[in-house]
Design a protein around this motif. Structure first.
Motif, PDB file in Angstrom:
ATOM      1  N   ASP A 194       0.825  -1.208   0.000  1.00 43.11           N
ATOM      2  CA  ASP A 194       0.000   0.000   0.000  1.00 43.11           C
ATOM      3  C   ASP A 194       0.861   1.261   0.000  1.00 43.11           C
ATOM      4  OD1 ASP A 194      -2.317  -1.481  -0.037  1.00 43.11           O
ATOM      5  OD2 ASP A 194      -2.626  -1.386   2.137  1.00 43.11           O
ATOM      6  N   GLY A 195       1.949   1.228   0.772  1.00 45.44           N
ATOM      7  CA  GLY A 195       2.829   2.388   0.803  1.00 45.44           C
ATOM      8  C   GLY A 195       3.516   2.619  -0.526  1.00 45.44           C
ATOM      9  N   ALA A 196       3.985   1.530  -1.149  1.00 41.63           N
ATOM     10  CA  ALA A 196       4.638   1.643  -2.454  1.00 41.63           C
ATOM     11  C   ALA A 196       3.656   2.154  -3.504  1.00 41.63           C
ATOM     12  CB  ALA A 196       5.210   0.293  -2.866  1.00 41.63           C
ATOM     13  N   THR A 197       2.415   1.674  -3.435  1.00 40.28           N
ATOM     14  CA  THR A 197       1.392   2.124  -4.376  1.00 40.28           C
ATOM     15  C   THR A 197       1.106   3.609  -4.197  1.00 40.28           C
ATOM     16  OG1 THR A 197       0.358  -0.053  -4.509  1.00 40.28           O
ATOM     17  CG2 THR A 197      -1.018   1.836  -5.068  1.00 40.28           C
ATOM     18  N   ALA A 198       1.015   4.051  -2.959  1.00 37.17           N
ATOM     19  CA  ALA A 198       0.736   5.463  -2.694  1.00 37.17           C
ATOM     20  C   ALA A 198       1.839   6.350  -3.260  1.00 37.17           C
ATOM     21  CB  ALA A 198       0.583   5.690  -1.191  1.00 37.17           C
ATOM     22  N   VAL A 199       3.096   5.932  -3.116  1.00 39.20           N
ATOM     23  CA  VAL A 199       4.207   6.715  -3.645  1.00 39.20           C
ATOM     24  C   VAL A 199       4.150   6.771  -5.165  1.00 39.20           C
ATOM     25  CG1 VAL A 199       6.714   6.749  -3.935  1.00 39.20           C
ATOM     26  CG2 VAL A 199       5.723   6.361  -1.677  1.00 39.20           C
ATOM     27  N   LEU A 200       3.919   5.616  -5.798  1.00 37.77           N
ATOM     28  CA  LEU A 200       3.875   5.584  -7.259  1.00 37.77           C
ATOM     29  C   LEU A 200       2.766   6.481  -7.797  1.00 37.77           C
ATOM     30  CD1 LEU A 200       4.869   4.371  -9.935  1.00 37.77           C
ATOM     31  CD2 LEU A 200       3.229   2.511  -9.595  1.00 37.77           C
ATOM     32  N   ARG A 201       1.593   6.396  -7.197  1.00 41.47           N
ATOM     33  CA  ARG A 201       0.485   7.241  -7.655  1.00 41.47           C
ATOM     34  C   ARG A 201       0.793   8.711  -7.433  1.00 41.47           C
ATOM     35  NH1 ARG A 201      -4.617   3.720  -5.167  1.00 41.47           N
ATOM     36  NH2 ARG A 201      -4.365   1.907  -6.551  1.00 41.47           N
ATOM     37  N   ALA A 202       1.469   9.014  -6.323  1.00 42.71           N
ATOM     38  CA  ALA A 202       1.774  10.415  -6.012  1.00 42.71           C
ATOM     39  C   ALA A 202       2.696  11.022  -7.060  1.00 42.71           C
ATOM     40  CB  ALA A 202       2.406  10.517  -4.626  1.00 42.71           C
ATOM     41  N   ILE A 203       3.758  10.305  -7.452  1.00 48.51           N
ATOM     42  CA  ILE A 203       4.753  10.894  -8.347  1.00 48.51           C
ATOM     43  C   ILE A 203       4.465  10.603  -9.818  1.00 48.51           C
ATOM     44  CG2 ILE A 203       6.501  10.759  -6.536  1.00 48.51           C
ATOM     45  CD1 ILE A 203       7.789   8.435  -8.056  1.00 48.51           C
ATOM     46  N   GLU A 215      -4.930  15.950 -17.801  1.00 42.38           N
ATOM     47  CA  GLU A 215      -5.257  15.144 -16.620  1.00 42.38           C
ATOM     48  C   GLU A 215      -6.525  14.321 -16.792  1.00 42.38           C
ATOM     49  OE1 GLU A 215      -5.198  15.586 -11.772  1.00 42.38           O
ATOM     50  OE2 GLU A 215      -5.450  17.382 -13.006  1.00 42.38           O
ATOM     51  N   LYS A 216      -7.518  14.845 -17.506  1.00 42.15           N
ATOM     52  CA  LYS A 216      -8.756  14.079 -17.695  1.00 42.15           C
ATOM     53  C   LYS A 216      -8.505  12.757 -18.414  1.00 42.15           C
ATOM     54  CE  LYS A 216     -11.994  17.972 -17.653  1.00 42.15           C
ATOM     55  NZ  LYS A 216     -13.028  18.730 -18.425  1.00 42.15           N
ATOM     56  N   GLU A 217      -7.498  12.731 -19.288  1.00 42.29           N
ATOM     57  CA  GLU A 217      -7.169  11.500 -20.010  1.00 42.29           C
ATOM     58  C   GLU A 217      -6.427  10.492 -19.133  1.00 42.29           C
ATOM     59  OE1 GLU A 217      -5.428  12.084 -24.025  1.00 42.29           O
ATOM     60  OE2 GLU A 217      -5.527  14.206 -23.494  1.00 42.29           O
ATOM     61  N   PHE A 218      -5.646  10.995 -18.191  1.00 47.41           N
ATOM     62  CA  PHE A 218      -4.707  10.141 -17.484  1.00 47.41           C
ATOM     63  C   PHE A 218      -5.085   9.806 -16.052  1.00 47.41           C
ATOM     64  CE2 PHE A 218      -1.483  12.590 -20.260  1.00 47.41           C
ATOM     65  CZ  PHE A 218      -1.718  11.749 -21.339  1.00 47.41           C
ATOM     66  N   VAL A 219      -6.040  10.529 -15.457  1.00 42.32           N
ATOM     67  CA  VAL A 219      -6.284  10.378 -14.024  1.00 42.32           C
ATOM     68  C   VAL A 219      -6.815   8.987 -13.676  1.00 42.32           C
ATOM     69  CG1 VAL A 219      -8.628  11.358 -14.107  1.00 42.32           C
ATOM     70  CG2 VAL A 219      -7.274  11.465 -11.976  1.00 42.32           C
ATOM     71  N   ALA A 220      -7.659   8.402 -14.515  1.00 41.18           N
ATOM     72  CA  ALA A 220      -8.199   7.076 -14.190  1.00 41.18           C
ATOM     73  C   ALA A 220      -7.084   6.036 -14.129  1.00 41.18           C
ATOM     74  CB  ALA A 220      -9.252   6.673 -15.216  1.00 41.18           C
ATOM     75  N   GLY A 221      -6.157   6.122 -15.073  1.00 42.39           N
ATOM     76  CA  GLY A 221      -5.034   5.202 -15.049  1.00 42.39           C
ATOM     77  C   GLY A 221      -4.136   5.429 -13.851  1.00 42.39           C
ATOM     78  N   ARG A 222      -3.975   6.693 -13.466  1.00 41.76           N
ATOM     79  CA  ARG A 222      -3.128   6.993 -12.307  1.00 41.76           C
ATOM     80  C   ARG A 222      -3.673   6.337 -11.048  1.00 41.76           C
ATOM     81  NH1 ARG A 222      -1.984  13.115  -9.893  1.00 41.76           N
ATOM     82  NH2 ARG A 222      -0.441  12.489  -8.286  1.00 41.76           N
ATOM     83  N   VAL A 223      -4.971   6.461 -10.817  1.00 43.00           N
ATOM     84  CA  VAL A 223      -5.543   5.899  -9.588  1.00 43.00           C
ATOM     85  C   VAL A 223      -5.652   4.382  -9.650  1.00 43.00           C
ATOM     86  CG1 VAL A 223      -6.793   8.017  -9.072  1.00 43.00           C
ATOM     87  CG2 VAL A 223      -7.946   6.195 -10.344  1.00 43.00           C
ATOM     88  N   ALA A 224      -5.479   3.802 -10.854  1.00 39.65           N
ATOM     89  CA  ALA A 224      -5.503   2.339 -10.983  1.00 39.65           C
ATOM     90  C   ALA A 224      -4.124   1.709 -10.829  1.00 39.65           C
ATOM     91  CB  ALA A 224      -6.095   1.952 -12.342  1.00 39.65           C
ATOM     92  N   LEU A 225      -3.081   2.539 -10.791  1.00 39.46           N
ATOM     93  CA  LEU A 225      -1.733   1.996 -10.643  1.00 39.46           C
ATOM     94  C   LEU A 225      -1.606   1.173  -9.369  1.00 39.46           C
ATOM     95  CD1 LEU A 225       0.477   5.056 -11.620  1.00 39.46           C
ATOM     96  CD2 LEU A 225       0.492   2.843 -12.775  1.00 39.46           C
ATOM     97  N   ARG A 226      -0.827   0.102  -9.454  1.00 39.65           N
ATOM     98  CA  ARG A 226      -0.578  -0.731  -8.282  1.00 39.65           C
ATOM     99  C   ARG A 226       0.893  -1.106  -8.239  1.00 39.65           C
ATOM    100  NH1 ARG A 226      -2.460  -1.353  -3.282  1.00 39.65           N
ATOM    101  NH2 ARG A 226      -2.083  -3.442  -2.456  1.00 39.65           N
ATOM    102  N   MET A 227       1.495  -0.961  -7.070  1.00 38.18           N
ATOM    103  CA  MET A 227       2.907  -1.280  -6.866  1.00 38.18           C
ATOM    104  C   MET A 227       3.030  -2.319  -5.759  1.00 38.18           C
ATOM    105  SD  MET A 227       5.988  -0.072  -7.922  1.00 38.18           S
ATOM    106  CE  MET A 227       7.713  -0.198  -7.437  1.00 38.18           C
ATOM    107  N   TYR A 228       3.893  -3.292  -5.973  1.00 35.31           N
ATOM    108  CA  TYR A 228       4.142  -4.353  -5.005  1.00 35.31           C
ATOM    109  C   TYR A 228       5.568  -4.192  -4.490  1.00 35.31           C
ATOM    110  CZ  TYR A 228      -0.109  -6.045  -7.151  1.00 35.31           C
ATOM    111  OH  TYR A 228      -1.393  -6.132  -7.639  1.00 35.31           O
ATOM    112  N   ALA A 229       5.725  -4.170  -3.169  1.00 28.31           N
ATOM    113  CA  ALA A 229       6.989  -3.762  -2.569  1.00 28.31           C
ATOM    114  C   ALA A 229       8.097  -4.800  -2.705  1.00 28.31           C
ATOM    115  CB  ALA A 229       6.764  -3.431  -1.089  1.00 28.31           C
TER     116      ALA A 229
END
Length: 308
Positions: A194-203, A215-229
């Motif tokens: 969860d922490g890794a995902t939060a960082v990836l989405r933030a940056i 941003e309207k084109e990209f925001v849905a993909g941004r919030v769907a990003l998932r990172m595994y530590a």
């Protein structure tokens, strides 16, 4: 990460699980040391086969979906071990380049084809280079997309410097970017999924040429990003194949975004000097995710190269 429209969802399991290239999600059991580990991959599109390996290590494969390329090619998306529904390794230190290459080899052999095209993005480009050097007989072509032949201190210092420039340009209008350098340099062993995902989405905006302008084109993909530590905890020296690439004879496309802060033109040109017969294409006004920013242009370049 995809545009707001997004690609068509894939059947899970595959339409015909007995056919390794049937559309949908497949699960292959791969032996790793003394354990059997699930390796998932996903098939979409029709036409010549292109196997892809996503970046990270540890980013969910979905951001690399390329619907435009799927219109003319059968794209096989490897879901790297340690991410998504693929298996986990018993020892996090085992998430190494050799491990990813081993699992990629298992997928390519399972497909049962004489040769395939291989596309590696970012860290997936490290895997693709290693695979091409170790198993050139399985490849018809290689696409090195926003990657580098080397990492280490110089590589990361350059990435941090580019991120610092990004922060200076945007911090007055976007105060949240003030944390981006610290986020980029956070030690991966200090985080969970969860922490890794939060960082990836933030940056994530730093990986685009103009995130906020579109941003309207990209925001849905941004919030769907998932990172595994755990995949970032692999224990191995910095990546460096500069002394080996000269023996690579597989037809190669080097594709880079002109505004990619982490694997940008400097590293693409370095790769091209080591592979002078390769084709180098720069996507103008694109960052680290040109397949999302300019999907038609990206697909046209890859398709033109792979269908020659």
């Amino acid at each position: 990460m995809n545009t707001a429209q997004g690609p068509m969802p894939l059947p899970s399991p595959a339409v015909d699980p007995a056919d390794p290239l049937s559309p949908g999600t497949h699960t292959l059991v791969v032996r790793h040391d003394t354990a059997d580990v699930d390796q998932r991959y996903h098939v979409a599109g029709s036409g010549p086969v292109c196997v892809t390996h996503s970046g990270g290590p540890g980013i969910g494969w979905e951001y690399l979906r390329m619907p435009e390329l799927e219109r003319s090619m059968t794209v096989v998306y490897v879901e790297p071990v340690g991410t998504g529904a693929s298996g986990r390794l018993a020892h996090p230190s085992d998430y190494t380049l050799a491990t990813y290459t081993h699992f990629l080899h298992a997928v390519i052999e399972h497909l049962g084809l004489t040769e395939v095209a291989l596309l590696g993005h970012s860290h997936g480009g490290f895997v693709a280079q290693r695979y091409a050097l170790d198993h050139p007989e399985h490849l018809a072509a290689l696409v090195l997309y926003d990657t580098s032949p080397v990492t280490g201190e110089e590589f990361w210092a350059a990435a941090v410097a580019r991120m610092e420039g990004f922060v200076r340009r945007h911090v007055d209008e976007r105060p949240e970017v003030a944390t981006y350098v610290a986020d980029l340099t956070t030690r991966p062993d200090r985080s969970d999924d969860d922490g890794a995902t939060a960082v990836l989405r933030a940056i994530a905006p730093a990986y685009f040429h103009d995130y906020w302008g579109r941003e309207k084109e990209f925001v849905a993909g941004r919030v769907a990003l998932r990172m595994y530590a755990a995949p970032a905890w692999g224990a191995e020296p910095p990546f460096d194949v500069r002394g080996e690439l000269s023996r690579l004879t597989v037809p190669t496309l080097i594709l880079v975004g002109a505004d990619d802060f982490i694997c940008g033109p400097h590293w693409a040109h370095m790769t091209h000097r080591l592979l002078p017969a390769a084709r180098l294409v720069t996507l103008e006004e694109a960052g680290h995710l040109g397949h999302i920013e300019f999907p038609e242009r990206f697909a046209a370049v890859v398709r033109d190269f792979l269908t020659r």
